[in-house]
Structures are given as structure tokens and as C-alpha cells.
Motif scaffolding. Structure first.
Motif, PDB file in Angstrom:
ATOM      1  N   ARG A  66       0.912  -1.108  -0.163  1.00 50.00           N
ATOM      2  CA  ARG A  66      -0.027   0.062  -0.216  1.00 50.00           C
ATOM      3  C   ARG A  66       1.071   1.263   0.200  1.00 50.00           C
ATOM      4  O   ARG A  66       2.146   1.194   0.433  1.00 50.00           O
ATOM      5  CB  ARG A  66      -0.899  -0.024   1.125  1.00 50.00           C
ATOM      6  CG  ARG A  66      -1.763  -1.052   1.066  1.00 50.00           C
ATOM      7  CD  ARG A  66      -2.762  -1.176   2.371  1.00 50.00           C
ATOM      8  NE  ARG A  66      -3.801   0.023   2.599  1.00 50.00           N
ATOM      9  CZ  ARG A  66      -4.530   0.233   3.232  1.00 50.00           C
ATOM     10  NH1 ARG A  66      -4.678  -0.854   4.454  1.00 50.00           N
ATOM     11  NH2 ARG A  66      -5.268   1.240   3.469  1.00 50.00           N
ATOM     12  N   ALA A  67       0.354   2.281  -0.460  1.00 46.28           N
ATOM     13  CA  ALA A  67       1.099   3.562  -0.586  1.00 46.28           C
ATOM     14  C   ALA A  67       1.198   4.244   0.995  1.00 46.28           C
ATOM     15  O   ALA A  67       0.212   4.112   1.786  1.00 46.28           O
ATOM     16  CB  ALA A  67       0.156   4.714  -1.312  1.00 46.28           C
ATOM     17  N   VAL A  68       2.250   4.616   1.076  1.00 49.37           N
ATOM     18  CA  VAL A  68       2.451   5.374   2.443  1.00 49.37           C
ATOM     19  C   VAL A  68       1.624   6.775   2.707  1.00 49.37           C
ATOM     20  O   VAL A  68       1.811   7.363   1.846  1.00 49.37           O
ATOM     21  CB  VAL A  68       4.095   5.812   2.544  1.00 49.37           C
ATOM     22  CG1 VAL A  68       4.368   6.257   3.824  1.00 49.37           C
ATOM     23  CG2 VAL A  68       4.638   4.450   2.719  1.00 49.37           C
ATOM     24  N   GLU A  69       0.975   6.967   3.785  1.00 50.46           N
ATOM     25  CA  GLU A  69       0.237   8.168   3.923  1.00 50.46           C
ATOM     26  C   GLU A  69       1.178   9.107   4.792  1.00 50.46           C
ATOM     27  O   GLU A  69       1.771   8.895   5.801  1.00 50.46           O
ATOM     28  CB  GLU A  69      -0.897   7.809   4.714  1.00 50.46           C
ATOM     29  CG  GLU A  69      -1.951   6.856   3.970  1.00 50.46           C
ATOM     30  CD  GLU A  69      -3.234   6.576   4.834  1.00 50.46           C
ATOM     31  OE1 GLU A  69      -3.841   7.614   5.794  1.00 50.46           O
ATOM     32  OE2 GLU A  69      -3.993   5.599   4.549  1.00 50.46           O
ATOM     33  N   ALA A  70       1.315  10.465   4.084  1.00 47.70           N
ATOM     34  CA  ALA A  70       2.101  11.427   4.630  1.00 47.70           C
ATOM     35  C   ALA A  70       1.078  12.397   5.068  1.00 47.70           C
ATOM     36  O   ALA A  70       0.132  12.873   4.745  1.00 47.70           O
ATOM     37  CB  ALA A  70       3.154  11.908   3.801  1.00 47.70           C
ATOM     38  N   ARG A  71       1.302  13.169   6.450  1.00 50.27           N
ATOM     39  CA  ARG A  71       0.498  14.407   6.882  1.00 50.27           C
ATOM     40  C   ARG A  71       1.550  15.092   7.761  1.00 50.27           C
ATOM     41  O   ARG A  71       2.633  14.649   8.110  1.00 50.27           O
ATOM     42  CB  ARG A  71      -0.532  13.745   7.567  1.00 50.27           C
ATOM     43  CG  ARG A  71      -0.142  13.058   9.082  1.00 50.27           C
ATOM     44  CD  ARG A  71      -1.371  12.652   9.583  1.00 50.27           C
ATOM     45  NE  ARG A  71      -2.433  12.015   8.907  1.00 50.27           N
ATOM     46  CZ  ARG A  71      -3.681  11.851   9.330  1.00 50.27           C
ATOM     47  NH1 ARG A  71      -4.214  12.211  10.471  1.00 50.27           N
ATOM     48  NH2 ARG A  71      -4.511  10.989   8.511  1.00 50.27           N
ATOM     49  N   PRO A  78       0.079  23.073   7.021  1.00 52.39           N
ATOM     50  CA  PRO A  78      -0.406  22.359   6.137  1.00 52.39           C
ATOM     51  C   PRO A  78       0.890  21.675   5.434  1.00 52.39           C
ATOM     52  O   PRO A  78       2.163  21.993   5.278  1.00 52.39           O
ATOM     53  CB  PRO A  78      -1.174  23.226   4.877  1.00 52.39           C
ATOM     54  CG  PRO A  78      -0.451  24.595   5.196  1.00 52.39           C
ATOM     55  CD  PRO A  78      -0.017  24.676   6.584  1.00 52.39           C
ATOM     56  N   LEU A  79       0.680  20.415   4.851  1.00 47.72           N
ATOM     57  CA  LEU A  79       1.812  19.578   4.391  1.00 47.72           C
ATOM     58  C   LEU A  79       2.055  20.061   3.029  1.00 47.72           C
ATOM     59  O   LEU A  79       1.347  20.369   2.048  1.00 47.72           O
ATOM     60  CB  LEU A  79       1.227  18.082   4.178  1.00 47.72           C
ATOM     61  CG  LEU A  79       2.606  17.169   3.669  1.00 47.72           C
ATOM     62  CD1 LEU A  79       3.476  16.966   4.905  1.00 47.72           C
ATOM     63  CD2 LEU A  79       1.729  15.527   3.416  1.00 47.72           C
ATOM     64  N   ALA A  80       3.367  20.243   2.539  1.00 44.64           N
ATOM     65  CA  ALA A  80       3.658  20.821   1.527  1.00 44.64           C
ATOM     66  C   ALA A  80       3.610  19.958   0.397  1.00 44.64           C
ATOM     67  O   ALA A  80       3.645  18.645   0.822  1.00 44.64           O
ATOM     68  CB  ALA A  80       5.146  21.296   1.351  1.00 44.64           C
ATOM     69  N   TRP A  86      11.184  16.658   4.156  1.00 45.12           N
ATOM     70  CA  TRP A  86      10.477  16.692   5.469  1.00 45.12           C
ATOM     71  C   TRP A  86      10.810  15.437   6.343  1.00 45.12           C
ATOM     72  O   TRP A  86      11.038  14.407   5.656  1.00 45.12           O
ATOM     73  CB  TRP A  86       9.064  16.802   5.389  1.00 45.12           C
ATOM     74  CG  TRP A  86       8.560  18.016   4.774  1.00 45.12           C
ATOM     75  CD1 TRP A  86       9.010  18.979   3.895  1.00 45.12           C
ATOM     76  CD2 TRP A  86       7.243  18.543   5.425  1.00 45.12           C
ATOM     77  NE1 TRP A  86       8.117  19.930   3.639  1.00 45.12           N
ATOM     78  CE2 TRP A  86       7.212  20.054   4.548  1.00 45.12           C
ATOM     79  CE3 TRP A  86       6.567  18.576   6.243  1.00 45.12           C
ATOM     80  CZ2 TRP A  86       6.092  21.017   4.710  1.00 45.12           C
ATOM     81  CZ3 TRP A  86       5.449  19.336   6.654  1.00 45.12           C
ATOM     82  CH2 TRP A  86       5.342  20.741   5.939  1.00 45.12           C
ATOM     83  N   ALA A  87      10.982  15.431   7.362  1.00 49.49           N
ATOM     84  CA  ALA A  87      11.469  14.615   8.369  1.00 49.49           C
ATOM     85  C   ALA A  87      10.278  14.041   9.038  1.00 49.49           C
ATOM     86  O   ALA A  87       9.261  14.463   9.692  1.00 49.49           O
ATOM     87  CB  ALA A  87      12.285  15.384   9.431  1.00 49.49           C
ATOM     88  N   VAL A  88      10.586  12.718   9.663  1.00 49.50           N
ATOM     89  CA  VAL A  88       9.458  11.945  10.141  1.00 49.50           C
ATOM     90  C   VAL A  88       9.396  12.158  11.471  1.00 49.50           C
ATOM     91  O   VAL A  88      10.668  12.036  12.322  1.00 49.50           O
ATOM     92  CB  VAL A  88       9.868  10.644   9.752  1.00 49.50           C
ATOM     93  CG1 VAL A  88       8.685   9.505  10.513  1.00 49.50           C
ATOM     94  CG2 VAL A  88       9.757  10.223   8.236  1.00 49.50           C
TER      95      VAL A  88
END
Length: 202
Positions: A66-71, A78-80, A86-88
Motif C-alpha cells: 500500500r502507498a505510504v500516507e504522509a501528513r 499544511p503539508l507541502a 520533510w523529516a519523520v
């Protein structure tokens, strides 16, 4: 002689017992049933906190389909669109958790140079908007209904000569009306503490 025969019999019986024991140990020590216990399709979630999103995503894609969800890790940031650098800050599932090909992986990120919040979804900047909107407006002078007794206004210390009414000297000063002399709008005896004909002069 009988004792010697007995000893030989005992030794013989001991040799006979040893053979079955060795045979019995073979099935008990066999590990073939235990090997399939670990499922080859289940992996462990790697530690991704601190990595760039591109590196973390590449590591996860090797383990899940599955695709990785980023937020964004901050609720007010807001997420660019381009968040590769960007760092986790936070990861779901947690590091070391079982990970299957169908598992959903979610990563909370912060922009380069930004610190991670204490918890995912926190606000980066304290909310100052409500405080700024609460700036007190200068109070408007209260008006009392006009009186018909104009002839008695002079004797009443100005209380009935005007429809302008101030609850306190602070309110009169805020409206820019203080000090007020006897006969001027807003003057009343209750605001003239020293009874010198000037209200709210101190």
C-alpha cells in the motif's frame, strides 16, 4: 556364582534400556514442526523517526504494497506538495510492530529545520488570534431618556440637563469627556466627589 550371573543380567538390561532411549530422543528433538511458526510474509516495522520522507518511504515500500500516507505533524501547518525532504516525527505502526504486505503505514512530518511537536496534531504556534480580537473598544456613553423638566436642570447639578450619562469617571475618561463641569453633558453630582463643580477631574 549366582551373584555374578545377576550382575551380568543387570548390565545386559541396562544396555537394552539405553537403545530405546536414544530412539525416543529422535522424535522429541526433531525441530521440523517448529520451523514454519515464523511466517515469512510478516516483517517488523523499521524505525523511521528522524529520517527524510523519501528514505522512509523507500524503506516501507520494500515491506508493504500500500502507498505510504504522509501528513503534517502540526495541525496548523499544511503539508507541502513537495515534502520529500520533510523529516519523520511520528510513525504508525510503531517501530518493531508486525508488518504485513497489506498494512497501512502513516508518517507525520515536519518541514526541514522545524522541531517535532510533543504529540502528533499539536499546534506549532499558540493561538494568539482570539487575544488580539479581544482588544476592548472604548465604551460608548450611555444615554438616558430626555427629560421635560428643563427648568429644573440647573438646580439638579446638571443631572437632568443632558441626556449623556456616564456610569463612572473611568467610562467618561475613556469616552474623552472628562473632566466635566457643572452644566456640561455627562456631569452629575455623583461623579463630582469633592463638590467643586468639576466631575472626574482627578
Amino acid at each position: 556364582m549366582a551373584a555374578l550371573v545377576g550382575a551380568v543380567v543387570l548390565l545386559g538390561s541396562g544396555c537394552e534400556d539405553a537403545a530405546p532411549k536414544k530412539g525416543a530422543d529422535k522424535p522429541a528433538g526433531a525441530t521440523t514442526p517448529a520451523a514454519p511458526a515464523a511466517s515469512p510474509s510478516t516483517a517488523a516495522m523499521p524505525t523511521l523517526v528522524g529520517q527524510k520522507f523519501t528514505d522512509a518511504e523507500a524503506a516501507v515500500k520494500k515491506l508493504v504494497s500500500r502507498a505510504v500516507e504522509a501528513r503534517s505533524a502540526y495541525s496548523d501547518v499544511p503539508l507541502a506538495a513537495d515534502h520529500a525532504a520533510w523529516a519523520v516525527c511520528f510513525q504508525t505502526p510503531a517501530a518493531g510492530s508486525p508488518l504485513e504486505p497489506s498494512s497501512a503505514v502513516e508518517l507525520s512530518l515536519v518541514a526541514p529545520g522545524k522541531p517535532c511537536p510533543d504529540k502528533a496534531g499539536a499546534a506549532l504556534a499558540p493561538s494568539t488570534a482570539p487575544a488580539a480580537s479581544r482588544t476592548p473598544a472604548p465604551p460608548k456613553p450611555k444615554t438616558s431618556p430626555p427629560t421635560d423638566g428643563g427648568s429644573t436642570g440647573g438646580d439638579g447639578g446638571g443631572s437632568g440637563a443632558s441626556s449623556v450619562y456616564f456610569k463612572s469617571c473611568a467610562e467618561a475618561k475613556a469616552a474623552g469627556a472628562a473632566p466635566m463641569r457643572r452644566g456640561q453633558p455627562g456631569y452629575r453630582d455623583a461623579l463630582d466627589r469633592d463638590k467643586d463643580g468639576i466631575a472626574c477631574d482627578k
